[in-house]
Enzyme design. Sequence first.
Site, PDB file in Angstrom:
ATOM      1  N   LYS A 119       0.825  -1.215   0.000  1.00 26.79           N
ATOM      2  CA  LYS A 119       0.000   0.000   0.000  1.00 26.79           C
ATOM      3  C   LYS A 119       0.854   1.257   0.000  1.00 26.79           C
ATOM      4  O   LYS A 119       0.485   2.264  -0.602  1.00 26.79           O
ATOM      5  CB  LYS A 119      -0.945   0.010   1.212  1.00 26.79           C
ATOM      6  N   LYS A 125      -4.251  -8.368  -7.116  1.00 29.96           N
ATOM      7  CA  LYS A 125      -5.541  -8.827  -6.582  1.00 29.96           C
ATOM      8  C   LYS A 125      -6.634  -7.799  -6.872  1.00 29.96           C
ATOM      9  O   LYS A 125      -6.354  -6.601  -6.981  1.00 29.96           O
ATOM     10  CB  LYS A 125      -5.427  -9.141  -5.083  1.00 29.96           C
ATOM     11  N   LYS A 152     -10.873  -2.987  -3.693  1.00 30.94           N
ATOM     12  CA  LYS A 152     -11.804  -1.844  -3.634  1.00 30.94           C
ATOM     13  C   LYS A 152     -11.145  -0.557  -4.073  1.00 30.94           C
ATOM     14  O   LYS A 152     -11.769   0.318  -4.636  1.00 30.94           O
ATOM     15  CB  LYS A 152     -12.232  -1.575  -2.181  1.00 30.94           C
TER      16      LYS A 152
END
Length: 340
Positions: free
Chosen positions: A118, A201, A204
């Site tokens: 992230k 992956k 959202k």
Amino acid sequence: MGETSFTPRVFSGIQPSGNLTLGNYLGAVKRFVEMQNSGIETIYCMVDLHAITVWQDPDTLRHNTRELAAAYIACGLDPKKSILFNQSQVPAHAELGWLFNCVARLGWMNRMTQFKDKAGKNAEKMSLGLYAYPSLMAADILIYHATHVPVGEDQKQHVELTRDIAAKFNHDFKTDFFPEPEPIIDGAATRVMSLRDGSKKMSKSDPSDMSRINMTDDADTIAKKIRKAKTDPEALPDNLDDLKDRPEARNLVNIRAALTGQTPEQVIAEVAGQQFGTFKPDLVEIAVSHLAPITDEMNRLMADVGEIDRVLGDGANRAAEIAEPILAKTYDIAGMIRSR
Ligand code: AQP
């Protein structure tokens, strides 16, 4: 499920950080429902304190939290059978999270791949909360003495860290107070991949909406996204080994298996020899017939946000009844005076 001396109890959560995706549904929520229906005690959370580790607009966060609650219920979670609530309404999570910040080691946090993924090259600019995320997640689980945690593949490392934190707390304070919970990761879709890139992956927060199917997408949008999903020009083989180097094709086979309740082996036996021109329209039909009733129910529930807030408040009260005595005992073990 494995042996433990603690009463079996399931905890898991999802961040209200955007639209619930097909990955979250197949990797997590569908499994939450199966566990609820197996009769075990189940506690499921909308982890809003985790969501704010990256910027969330307050009105959007409120909307996403309610929409996630609606999705939980529409997918089959029953607020009478499972405890459903948003994390920030039970302050014991944050309090135990602080204690665990003092148990977990920096070296452990430095190994967490989700933070690296992230943060990318911008680690210096990330919030301290994003770095400490796994410690709060350990608190989410252990504040209920949960023994089993259904998650997708990407969260396995965090559940393992939870076990390490429980073990270190127990060792440091010479106690056996916390269980070492087990991740439960199984099924055909433990890691649903992006529709645009089979090496990433489905997420959202991916900037590309075409990379994912949202649980709020209508039939036309689902059809468009599956039609445009990245694939290759080859026909489908008759065994899974031959999909080893075709991640996008393997992903669509896994999605079909998870939606139909088949194994990927059964799916490949059914579709062997097909081109994607045939496979994709069939997958659209399967996905729409599975997801449309859920989306309709979510929309119906979202028409009454007062009722959703009532369900969350009731769930939070029931969660706090379990969490507060565990927190009080933890403070006591750690030597904190509680004399109010
Ligand atoms: N692609 C996926 N395939 C299978 N399972 C998945 N999960 C997430 N993505 C996939 C599982 O969904 C649960 C909730 O995840 P989360 O909201 O806590 O955060 P996440 O894992 O970081 O999920 P996202 O969708 O990628 O959210 P953002 O973009 O906000 O970070 C977990 O059980 C997870 O394993």
